[in-house]
Scaffold this motif. Structure first.
Motif, PDB file in Angstrom:
ATOM      1  N   LEU A  41      59.640  89.717  12.505  1.00  0.00           N
ATOM      2  CA  LEU A  41      60.680  89.094  13.316  1.00  0.00           C
ATOM      3  C   LEU A  41      61.420  90.137  14.143  1.00  0.00           C
ATOM      4  O   LEU A  41      61.669  89.932  15.338  1.00  0.00           O
ATOM      5  N   GLY A  42      61.732  91.271  13.532  1.00  0.00           N
ATOM      6  CA  GLY A  42      62.366  92.374  14.268  1.00  0.00           C
ATOM      7  C   GLY A  42      61.471  92.907  15.366  1.00  0.00           C
ATOM      8  O   GLY A  42      61.939  93.197  16.476  1.00  0.00           O
ATOM      9  N   HIS A  43      60.186  93.026  15.068  1.00  0.00           N
ATOM     10  CA  HIS A  43      59.236  93.499  16.070  1.00  0.00           C
ATOM     11  C   HIS A  43      59.156  92.509  17.242  1.00  0.00           C
ATOM     12  O   HIS A  43      59.099  92.912  18.411  1.00  0.00           O
ATOM     13  N   LEU A  44      59.180  91.209  16.958  1.00  0.00           N
ATOM     14  CA  LEU A  44      59.150  90.182  17.994  1.00  0.00           C
ATOM     15  C   LEU A  44      60.398  90.266  18.878  1.00  0.00           C
ATOM     16  O   LEU A  44      60.308  90.170  20.107  1.00  0.00           O
ATOM     17  N   VAL A  45      61.560  90.470  18.254  1.00  0.00           N
ATOM     18  CA  VAL A  45      62.812  90.568  19.013  1.00  0.00           C
ATOM     19  C   VAL A  45      62.770  91.772  19.943  1.00  0.00           C
ATOM     20  O   VAL A  45      63.139  91.676  21.127  1.00  0.00           O
ATOM     21  N   VAL A  46      62.324  92.897  19.447  1.00  0.00           N
ATOM     22  CA  VAL A  46      62.260  94.106  20.278  1.00  0.00           C
ATOM     23  C   VAL A  46      61.267  93.921  21.416  1.00  0.00           C
ATOM     24  O   VAL A  46      61.538  94.294  22.571  1.00  0.00           O
ATOM     25  N   THR A  47      60.128  93.316  21.134  1.00  0.00           N
ATOM     26  CA  THR A  47      59.113  93.091  22.164  1.00  0.00           C
ATOM     27  C   THR A  47      59.638  92.169  23.258  1.00  0.00           C
ATOM     28  O   THR A  47      59.477  92.447  24.454  1.00  0.00           O
ATOM     29  N   LYS A  48      60.276  91.067  22.869  1.00  0.00           N
ATOM     30  CA  LYS A  48      60.795  90.124  23.858  1.00  0.00           C
ATOM     31  C   LYS A  48      61.937  90.737  24.656  1.00  0.00           C
ATOM     32  O   LYS A  48      62.096  90.456  25.841  1.00  0.00           O
ATOM     33  N   HIS A  49      62.757  91.582  24.024  1.00  0.00           N
ATOM     34  CA  HIS A  49      63.848  92.254  24.733  1.00  0.00           C
ATOM     35  C   HIS A  49      63.307  93.205  25.790  1.00  0.00           C
ATOM     36  O   HIS A  49      63.859  93.313  26.886  1.00  0.00           O
ATOM     37  N   GLU A  50      62.228  93.860  25.471  1.00  0.00           N
ATOM     38  CA  GLU A  50      61.624  94.784  26.426  1.00  0.00           C
ATOM     39  C   GLU A  50      60.971  94.050  27.597  1.00  0.00           C
ATOM     40  O   GLU A  50      60.878  94.583  28.695  1.00  0.00           O
ATOM     41  N   GLU A  51      60.546  92.786  27.363  1.00  0.00           N
ATOM     42  CA  GLU A  51      59.907  92.012  28.423  1.00  0.00           C
ATOM     43  C   GLU A  51      60.908  91.536  29.477  1.00  0.00           C
ATOM     44  O   GLU A  51      60.537  91.314  30.619  1.00  0.00           O
ATOM     45  N   GLY A  52      62.158  91.340  29.101  1.00  0.00           N
ATOM     46  CA  GLY A  52      63.140  90.911  30.106  1.00  0.00           C
ATOM     47  C   GLY A  52      64.349  90.257  29.480  1.00  0.00           C
ATOM     48  O   GLY A  52      64.372  89.886  28.300  1.00  0.00           O
ATOM     49  N   LEU A  53      65.390  90.102  30.321  1.00  0.00           N
ATOM     50  CA  LEU A  53      66.648  89.517  29.873  1.00  0.00           C
ATOM     51  C   LEU A  53      66.495  88.034  29.548  1.00  0.00           C
ATOM     52  O   LEU A  53      67.085  87.536  28.588  1.00  0.00           O
ATOM     53  N   TYR A  54      65.713  87.316  30.337  1.00  0.00           N
ATOM     54  CA  TYR A  54      65.505  85.892  30.111  1.00  0.00           C
ATOM     55  C   TYR A  54      64.915  85.632  28.731  1.00  0.00           C
ATOM     56  O   TYR A  54      65.357  84.735  28.011  1.00  0.00           O
ATOM     57  N   ASN A  55      63.927  86.416  28.352  1.00  0.00           N
ATOM     58  CA  ASN A  55      63.321  86.257  27.030  1.00  0.00           C
ATOM     59  C   ASN A  55      64.317  86.569  25.919  1.00  0.00           C
ATOM     60  O   ASN A  55      64.315  85.921  24.866  1.00  0.00           O
ATOM     61  N   THR A  56      65.183  87.541  26.139  1.00  0.00           N
ATOM     62  CA  THR A  56      66.186  87.896  25.138  1.00  0.00           C
ATOM     63  C   THR A  56      67.168  86.749  24.934  1.00  0.00           C
ATOM     64  O   THR A  56      67.506  86.396  23.797  1.00  0.00           O
ATOM     65  N   VAL A  57      67.621  86.155  26.035  1.00  0.00           N
ATOM     66  CA  VAL A  57      68.575  85.038  25.943  1.00  0.00           C
ATOM     67  C   VAL A  57      67.925  83.843  25.253  1.00  0.00           C
ATOM     68  O   VAL A  57      68.526  83.216  24.365  1.00  0.00           O
ATOM     69  N   CYS A  58      66.721  83.511  25.642  1.00  0.00           N
ATOM     70  CA  CYS A  58      66.017  82.375  25.020  1.00  0.00           C
ATOM     71  C   CYS A  58      65.802  82.602  23.528  1.00  0.00           C
ATOM     72  O   CYS A  58      65.988  81.689  22.720  1.00  0.00           O
ATOM     73  N   LEU A  59      65.438  83.791  23.164  1.00  0.00           N
ATOM     74  CA  LEU A  59      65.216  84.104  21.755  1.00  0.00           C
ATOM     75  C   LEU A  59      66.527  84.040  20.974  1.00  0.00           C
ATOM     76  O   LEU A  59      66.565  83.529  19.844  1.00  0.00           O
ATOM     77  N   GLY A  60      67.595  84.518  21.577  1.00  0.00           N
ATOM     78  CA  GLY A  60      68.903  84.446  20.919  1.00  0.00           C
ATOM     79  C   GLY A  60      69.349  83.012  20.689  1.00  0.00           C
ATOM     80  O   GLY A  60      69.872  82.669  19.629  1.00  0.00           O
TER      81      GLY A  60
END
Length: 97
Positions: free
Chosen positions: A11-30
């Motif tokens: 789960l931590g690895h997924l969060v870091v990967t999505k954060h590196e892909e872009g801000l939109y992915n970070t917001v959606c994941l949050g």
């Protein structure tokens, strides 16, 4: 215990990967990760509110039902008549032909 640690590591690895892909992915994941917590808090608030209100209303509901019974026995219902057809016939004017 190993299953839990691997789950949270992935789960931590997924969060870091999505954060590196872009801000939109970070917001959606949050938002997706916050929804279960929000639902849990809302459920607790609603349950506690219902329990507290039920205890307060149960005492006043008994008093109100007793008042309604006394009032019902003391007063007659004047809107319902015993013979509605005869009353309607009396009110109708006679038609002469």
């Amino acid at each position: 215990m190993d299953h839990f640690s691997t789950f949270f590591k992935s789960l931590g690895h997924l969060v870091v990967t999505k954060h590196e892909e872009g801000l939109y992915n970070t917001v959606c994941l949050g938002v997706l990760l916050a929804l279960p917590a929000v639902l849990l808090v809302l459920t607790l608030i609603i349950c506690c509110h219902c329990c507290c209100c039920r205890q307060k209303k149960s005492g006043s509901a008994n008093i109100q039902s007793e008042k309604k019974r006394k009032k019902k026995n003391a007063e007659e219902d004047l809107w319902i008549s015993a013979s509605p057809k005869s009353m309607m016939l009396e009110k109708m004017p006679s038609l002469s032909v």
